[in-house]
Enzyme design. Structure first.
Site, PDB file in Angstrom:
ATOM      1  N   GLU A 186       0.827  -1.214   0.000  1.00 10.25           N
ATOM      2  CA  GLU A 186       0.000   0.000   0.000  1.00 10.25           C
ATOM      3  C   GLU A 186       0.854   1.253   0.000  1.00 10.25           C
ATOM      4  O   GLU A 186       1.969   1.254   0.513  1.00 10.25           O
ATOM      5  CB  GLU A 186      -0.849   0.022   1.265  1.00 10.25           C
ATOM      6  CG  GLU A 186      -1.994  -0.951   1.236  1.00 10.25           C
ATOM      7  CD  GLU A 186      -3.146  -0.400   2.041  1.00 10.25           C
ATOM      8  OE1 GLU A 186      -3.757   0.584   1.594  1.00 10.25           O
ATOM      9  OE2 GLU A 186      -3.400  -0.950   3.117  1.00 10.25           O
ATOM     10  N   ASP A 223      -4.037   5.662   6.487  1.00  5.63           N
ATOM     11  CA  ASP A 223      -4.480   6.868   7.196  1.00  5.63           C
ATOM     12  C   ASP A 223      -5.489   6.449   8.281  1.00  5.63           C
ATOM     13  O   ASP A 223      -5.101   6.114   9.398  1.00  5.63           O
ATOM     14  CB  ASP A 223      -5.075   7.816   6.156  1.00  5.63           C
ATOM     15  CG  ASP A 223      -5.475   9.163   6.722  1.00  5.63           C
ATOM     16  OD1 ASP A 223      -5.090   9.478   7.855  1.00  5.63           O
ATOM     17  OD2 ASP A 223      -6.190   9.913   6.021  1.00  5.63           O
ATOM     18  N   ARG A 258       1.454  12.399  -9.195  1.00  6.98           N
ATOM     19  CA  ARG A 258       1.899  10.996  -9.071  1.00  6.98           C
ATOM     20  C   ARG A 258       3.311  10.785  -9.620  1.00  6.98           C
ATOM     21  O   ARG A 258       4.027   9.892  -9.190  1.00  6.98           O
ATOM     22  CB  ARG A 258       0.952  10.065  -9.830  1.00  6.98           C
ATOM     23  CG  ARG A 258      -0.415   9.897  -9.208  1.00  6.98           C
ATOM     24  CD  ARG A 258      -1.109   8.689  -9.835  1.00  6.98           C
ATOM     25  NE  ARG A 258      -2.555   8.730  -9.685  1.00  6.98           N
ATOM     26  CZ  ARG A 258      -3.225   8.284  -8.627  1.00  6.98           C
ATOM     27  NH1 ARG A 258      -2.573   7.806  -7.593  1.00  6.98           N
ATOM     28  NH2 ARG A 258      -4.540   8.344  -8.585  1.00  6.98           N
TER      29      ARG A 258
HETATM   30  P1  IMP Z   1      -7.501   5.196   4.749  1.00  9.93           P
HETATM   31  O1  IMP Z   1      -8.611   4.276   4.371  1.00  9.93           O
HETATM   32  O2  IMP Z   1      -8.020   6.442   5.419  1.00  9.93           O
HETATM   33  O3  IMP Z   1      -6.418   4.532   5.562  1.00  9.93           O
HETATM   34  O4  IMP Z   1      -6.857   5.750   3.434  1.00  9.93           O
HETATM   35  C1  IMP Z   1      -6.082   4.972   2.606  1.00  9.93           C
HETATM   36  C2  IMP Z   1      -6.016   5.546   1.225  1.00  9.93           C
HETATM   37  O5  IMP Z   1      -6.404   6.919   1.173  1.00  9.93           O
HETATM   38  C3  IMP Z   1      -4.599   5.520   0.695  1.00  9.93           C
HETATM   39  O6  IMP Z   1      -4.318   4.314   0.055  1.00  9.93           O
HETATM   40  C4  IMP Z   1      -4.575   6.704  -0.236  1.00  9.93           C
HETATM   41  O7  IMP Z   1      -5.040   6.331  -1.510  1.00  9.93           O
HETATM   42  C5  IMP Z   1      -5.546   7.680   0.373  1.00  9.93           C
HETATM   43  N1  IMP Z   1      -4.839   8.660   1.217  1.00  9.93           N
HETATM   44  C6  IMP Z   1      -4.750   8.702   2.569  1.00  9.93           C
HETATM   45  N2  IMP Z   1      -3.994   9.728   2.974  1.00  9.93           N
HETATM   46  C7  IMP Z   1      -3.587  10.363   1.849  1.00  9.93           C
HETATM   47  C8  IMP Z   1      -2.736  11.486   1.595  1.00  9.93           C
HETATM   48  O8  IMP Z   1      -2.183  12.138   2.504  1.00  9.93           O
HETATM   49  N3  IMP Z   1      -2.553  11.812   0.279  1.00  9.93           N
HETATM   50  C9  IMP Z   1      -3.115  11.121  -0.750  1.00  9.93           C
HETATM   51  N4  IMP Z   1      -3.886  10.062  -0.563  1.00  9.93           N
HETATM   52  C10 IMP Z   1      -4.129   9.685   0.734  1.00  9.93           C
END
Ligand code: IMP
Length: 181
Positions: free
Chosen positions: A100, A104, A166
């Protein structure tokens, strides 16, 4: 430095990222070199990390991909996860390592682990380039972590904001983003 990156504050340089990938590859090689694992990259954000990581591993493995969507055009997770592309290699009895870009809230990883567990792998672990623990909503096991970072919206090295940034070989955060809690 490209024009587009003007409003970015650097967080991790290309050199720091590559150095850390070598260290991660060392750990992963120790654990998987004899296991012919399947590395499952989570699109789109992990494409660059996966490509650099597998080149450092130097043992036989297979690559597959998943694509999920949770953010849309926002910088906040919607919490609504949908699967847009599933793996195609049969994972039953295989050693699976999910690769991954960033964890977050943990909601995506938790969802992915549940999804992949249904395919009855021999083992299932997670390698995340970035861990942003400040907003974690669900505990998820992260077996290999590149960097623990503060609560900023980061871009670059495969990671986007509305599909931009990206292509950068480093990671930065948007200069107008205050640290949110
Ligand atoms: P989560 O479900 O909140 O843990 O988020 C996971 C996904 O959200 C990651 O795989 C990213 O695609 C996106 N994401 C989370 N934080 C960021 C960030 O700071 N920048 C860009 N994408 C993020």
């Amino acid at each position: 430095m490209p024009e587009l990156a003007k409003n970015l504050k650097p967080l991790l340089s290309a050199q720091q990222i590559q150095q850390r990938i070598q260290e991660l590859a060392h750990e992963i090689r120790r654990d998987y070199a004899e296991k012919h694992p399947v590395l499952v990259g989570v699109l789109k954000g992990a494409f660059m990390f996966l490509a650099d990581l597998v080149r450092e591993l130097r043992f036989p493995l297979q690559c597959d991909f998943l694509k999920i969507s949770s953010y849309g055009q926002q910088t906040e997770s919607s919490g609504q996860i949908s699967l847009q592309l599933d793996t195609t290699i049969p994972l039953t009895g295989r050693h699976v390592l999910v690769v991954e870009d960033i964890v977050d809230t943990g909601l995506t990883t938790a969802w992915l682990l549940e999804h992949l567990q249904k395919k009855s792998p021999a083992s299932l672990r997670v390698c995340a380039l970035l861990d942003k623990p400040a907003r974690r909503r669900v505990e998820v096991p992260l077996d290999y972590v590149g960097f623990r970072i503060p609560n900023r919206f980061v871009v670059g090295y495969g990671i986007d904001c509305a599909e931009a940034y990206r292509e950068l070989d480093y990671i930065g955060y948007l200069a107008d983003q205050e640290e949110n809690s």
